[in-house]
Design a protein around this motif. Sequence first.
Motif, short mmCIF file in Angstrom:
data_model
loop_
_atom_site.label_atom_id
_atom_site.label_comp_id
_atom_site.label_asym_id
_atom_site.label_seq_id
_atom_site.Cartn_x
_atom_site.Cartn_y
_atom_site.Cartn_z
N GLU A 1 -1.92 35.67 -68.97
CA GLU A 1 -3.14 34.92 -69.29
C GLU A 1 -4.36 35.61 -68.70
N ASN B 1 -4.12 34.31 -81.46
CA ASN B 1 -3.81 32.90 -81.17
C ASN B 1 -3.66 32.64 -79.67
N PHE B 2 -4.45 33.34 -78.85
CA PHE B 2 -4.27 33.26 -77.41
C PHE B 2 -4.45 31.86 -76.87
N GLY C 1 0.02 25.69 -75.21
CA GLY C 1 1.45 25.42 -75.31
C GLY C 1 2.20 25.82 -74.06
N PHE C 2 1.84 26.96 -73.49
CA PHE C 2 2.46 27.45 -72.26
C PHE C 2 2.27 26.43 -71.13
N GLY D 1 3.82 34.72 -67.07
CA GLY D 1 2.98 34.10 -68.10
C GLY D 1 1.55 33.92 -67.64
N VAL E 1 0.41 40.01 -76.82
CA VAL E 1 -0.48 38.87 -77.04
C VAL E 1 -1.80 39.32 -77.66
N THR F 1 -4.30 28.92 -78.29
CA THR F 1 -3.23 28.02 -78.72
C THR F 1 -1.97 28.28 -77.91
N ASP F 2 -1.64 29.56 -77.74
CA ASP F 2 -0.47 29.93 -76.94
C ASP F 2 -0.63 29.46 -75.49
N LYS G 1 -1.26 40.13 -81.25
CA LYS G 1 -0.74 39.00 -82.03
C LYS G 1 -1.83 37.98 -82.33
N TYR H 1 2.02 23.30 -80.92
CA TYR H 1 2.27 24.58 -80.27
C TYR H 1 3.51 25.24 -80.87
N VAL H 2 3.82 26.43 -80.38
CA VAL H 2 5.00 27.16 -80.81
C VAL H 2 5.89 27.39 -79.59
#
Length: 499
Positions: free
Chosen positions: A138, A362-363, A369-370, A134, A357, A365-366, A360, A439-440
Amino acid sequence: MASDAASAAVGTTVGGGSAPSEDAYQAFKVESRGIELIPDDQRPMRPSDLFWLWAGAIWNVEFLVYGALIVSFGLSFTQAVIAILVGNVFYVLLGMASIQGPEAGTTAFGVSRAPFGINGNRVPSLFNWITQVGFEVEGLVLVVLVVEAMLSHEGVSAGTGIKIGLILFAVAVQFIAPFLGHATITKLLRYLSFVFIVVFAIMAALVIPHVHLGTYHKSATWEIWTTAVVLLVSAGGLGWTENGNDYSRYLPRQTSKAKTLWAATLGAAIPSILLELLGAAAYIVSPKATAVTGLPASFASWFFWPFLILALPQIFAINSLDLYSSGVTLQALGVPVKRWGAVIIDTIVAGAVTALVIFKGNFYTDLSGFLDYIVVWLAPWFAIVFVDYLLRRGHYDRQALFAERGGTYWRNGGVNWKAIVSLFLGMAAAMMWIDAAFYVPSYTGPLSSATNGADFSWVLGMLVGGIAYWLLSFRSVPAEAALPLGGSLPGAGAGQAAS
């Protein structure tokens, strides 16, 4: 207690081959060792090398973004300063997670086999491998975004083909230093840190004159402030604990524990504090500072190109630590592959996820959340490993850490259920006090709901995991540590004899 006699036998490779020669630790040559133990006479690292390794990684634009991000939560500048100072105190956790490496002579998740068992350790190793990938993603995404910003500045729109090309470029460059290994990363980061310090001074000179706190009147609740702290702790001291021993293991066994602790702690904490403070100030100048590509808006227009060009090696530098660690973690999982082969596998996986990513969106925000969710497993894991270290007074049966069957850490089929239970109790506790509503996946723990969104997931997870392991192990672990090398506890079950 490990002995000199054991040292002569611990240089074998994971696959059982012969030990690399004394000159195995050389920069700009492929490191021949992976998770396997480092013999005492092949550890040329010094505490100052460890300091500059961490400094070179943390003098990084990512930490400017973290400072800006917490202000974007609605914090006042004073609240942000306090959050940064409090959050970065916990780099001492990185220092604490680095002192086992010189004694055990292996990586973080080689050491983790002592509390969890050879097979039980696969559980936190899997969590860590996902976490490291992850962080790699990033960094790769940031590289792509930086180059896209450069192209956009010149009027070039990055279509699908260009984005794919940028991803391949980022993956290819990122692969080099981790593939070469520990000595190369250590040398590169030491010298890059000097360049990055100069760049920081220039950025500070450009930003500080334009910070007008009298016109900035935001203020956040105490609960939001705790969310900012957990982001900094996760991205900082606690978030690096799973890497600590990967880089300290080349220090000689006789290295002072205090020197090891403070080299890692201060090497990372000093640049982190300075950069996050500057990032918070940059947000006051321009809210675009929450993205790496938006940071130049806080500086003079002429600094656009120097900033983004220098951002690239910074991102590659910090990502090298994650990619190296994910490789040795893959070995800890039991994948029968050499360290350099693990780097190839992780590079391919990280590149594929990066593509998802990028397309998709929304980096950021992701990313937030991560950083919020990884503390759920990381806090109790760190507490268990450190409590185990204290209970055994720092003594490891180093050969038993790599025994395929039997030995001190085999226990019940290679699993120490006391550690596994403690880990999941700590994770459950962390989920009770986490606030990830934005977050998701979206989730707010019951304790967080009861405290208006406060987030103490990392504190509760660490306390519950560590205390549970101590209560379950305060007799058995000291008894293990008192065994002769290769021994086993009486009545421990079949297959527990020394291998």
